[in-house]
Design an enzyme around this catalytic site. Structure first.
Site, short mmCIF file in Angstrom:
data_model
loop_
_atom_site.label_atom_id
_atom_site.label_comp_id
_atom_site.label_asym_id
_atom_site.label_seq_id
_atom_site.Cartn_x
_atom_site.Cartn_y
_atom_site.Cartn_z
N GLY A 38 1.91 4.54 4.83
CA GLY A 38 2.71 4.40 4.40
C GLY A 38 3.97 4.59 4.73
O GLY A 38 5.23 4.83 3.45
N ILE A 43 0.16 -1.76 -0.05
CA ILE A 43 0.01 -0.22 -0.22
C ILE A 43 1.28 1.52 0.44
O ILE A 43 0.73 2.01 -0.17
CB ILE A 43 -0.87 0.23 1.34
CG1 ILE A 43 0.02 0.24 2.81
CG2 ILE A 43 -2.04 -0.94 1.10
CD1 ILE A 43 -1.55 0.54 2.92
N ASP A 44 2.26 1.22 -0.03
CA ASP A 44 2.46 2.30 0.84
C ASP A 44 3.42 2.73 -0.90
O ASP A 44 3.70 4.06 -1.08
CB ASP A 44 4.27 1.83 1.19
CG ASP A 44 4.02 1.29 2.71
OD1 ASP A 44 2.85 1.63 3.12
OD2 ASP A 44 4.82 0.83 3.04
O1 F6P Z 1 4.13 -2.06 4.47
C1 F6P Z 1 3.07 -1.51 5.02
C2 F6P Z 1 2.07 -0.58 6.06
O2 F6P Z 1 0.79 -1.08 6.01
C3 F6P Z 1 3.06 0.53 6.41
O3 F6P Z 1 2.09 1.18 5.89
C4 F6P Z 1 2.74 0.15 7.92
O4 F6P Z 1 3.48 0.74 9.03
C5 F6P Z 1 3.28 -0.88 8.42
O5 F6P Z 1 2.64 -1.61 6.98
C6 F6P Z 1 1.55 -2.12 9.70
O6 F6P Z 1 2.58 -2.86 9.58
P1 F6P Z 1 1.75 -4.04 10.65
O7 F6P Z 1 1.44 -4.79 9.69
O8 F6P Z 1 2.82 -5.05 10.91
O9 F6P Z 1 1.56 -3.42 11.90
#
Ligand code: F6P
Length: 359
Positions: free
Chosen positions: A184, A140-141
């Site tokens: 992001g 999604i980033d």
């Molecule tokens: O890299 C995708 C992402 O959704 C980022 O935007 C976010 O900082 C991170 O992953 C969140 O990770 P987790 O699912 O481990 O909380």
């Protein structure tokens, strides 16, 4: 074309559109080439298991995947295979177990769907263990190099845009400053895209440093024109006024971004006197039914990845460039982090509309 058995896995954080890729890979590989496709469960963890944890994917099994969020194969964004955390807190290199899982399954090639971190790890495993790897970018980033779009980004932008649409009404009703914090990681693509599409007044992204003064000036300027509410969208990696991102350490020792929205709400309220409220969109951005664009992209990437295997072209990742699928070396894509370029056309668009970017 001889019979092949290929593997597919999803790695890193999930997002909408992953199942559309899996479906396309199976249709192309089984339907066109008459190959066998094994879905590897929970990313490299499935190859580490003994015996490897896999699902045989035939056309019937992928019947309803086009519209389904998440990944039917499961995934993980923890546990670097080269320094895998064990229960006693020590780290072990488990790369050879993964490589042996691939060879035990008799795979001719592996399709890895991942962001830059996952693609880098998979490539290291591939180089070490003679794995014929083809990558597909998802996140999604939208920060994977060499591709204008990664799977999951469009759906996340749509969700954030819808959140802004909803916040407008309640903001106007209560004359409040509403702050929406979006994901992001270090790239501000979601905030920038959704901010423009959702009519935000202020967009704050990590790539463009802001001052509180500029943000509050914009709020006051709107108030002077009879607009008693403002909408702010902020990317999770935007820094505090002291210059640090807001992070929290979880109990697994991993640092997670989150909290800049609340921080800004307090600062804006103190400085401008406005009443503020915060919405943290969180994992809602990753879930749900994929947008039509993510389904198209996922399908195009899935077909192209299988065709690369048919042509014997490995260590490549499929990318989206100028409305075409183009394959590039994985090393090139992961070597260039794709943040928002401050001269990007959408940055210019935002400025042209009078949206405050905080600078
Ligand atoms: O890299 C995708 C992402 O959704 C980022 O935007 C976010 O900082 C991170 O992953 C969140 O990770 P987790 O699912 O481990 O909380």
């Amino acid at each position: 074309m001889g019979q092949k058995r290929i593997g597919i896995l999803t790695s890193g954080g999930d997002c909408a559109g992953l199942n559309a890729v899996i479906r396309a890979v199976v249709h192309r590989a089984v339907g066109t080439y008459d190959w066998e496709v094994l879905g590897i469960c929970r990313s490299t963890l499935g190859l580490m298991s003994s015996p490897p944890e896999v699902i045989n994917l035939d056309i019937d099994k992928v019947d309803r995947l086009l519209t389904m969020g998440g990944t039917v194969l499961g995934t993980t964004n923890k546990g670097d295979p080269f320094a895998f955390p064990l229960e006693d807190g020590s780290l072990r290199d488990r790369s050879e177990e993964i490589i042996s899982g691939y060879h035990q399954l008799g795979l001719s090639a592996l399709i890895g769907i991942g962001g830059d971190g996952s693609l880098a790890l998979l490539r290291r495993l591939a180089n070490q263990g003679g794995i014929n790897l083809v990558g597909i970018p998802k996140t999604i980033d939208n920060d994977v190099g060499c591709t204008e779009r990664s799977i999951g980004f469009d759906t996340a932008v749509n969700i954030a845009t819808e959140a802004l649409d909803r916040l407008h009404f309640t903001a106007a009703s209560h004359s409040r400053v509403m702050i929406l914090e979006v994901m992001g990681r270090d790239a501000g693509h979601i905030a920038l895209n959704a901010g423009i599409a959702g009519g935000a007044d202020i967009i704050l992204i990590p790539e463009i440093p802001y001052t509180l003064e500029k943000v509050c000036d914009k709020i006051r300027d709107r108030q002077s024109k009879g607009k008693n509410f403002s909408i702010v969208i902020v990317s999770e990696a935007v820094c505090t006024l002291e210059g640090n991102p807001v992070k929290n350490m979880d109990r697994f020792g991993e640092c997670r971004l989150g909290g800049i929205g609340q921080y800004l709400a307090e600062q804006i309220s103190i400085s401008s006197g406005a009443e503020t409220r915060v919405t943290v969109l969180g994992h809602v951005q990753r879930g749900g039914i994929p947008s039509s664009l993510d389904r198209l992209l996922g399908t195009a990437f899935g077909v192209a990845a299988v065709d690369l295997i048919a042509d014997g072209k490995y260590d490549q990742v499929v990318t989206w460039q100028n409305r075409e699928v183009v394959s590039v070396p994985i090393a090139e894509a992961i070597g260039q982090y794709r943040a928002v370029d401050p001269n990007d056309t959408l940055v210019k668009t935002a400025r042209g509309l009078g949206i405050c970017l905080g600078d």
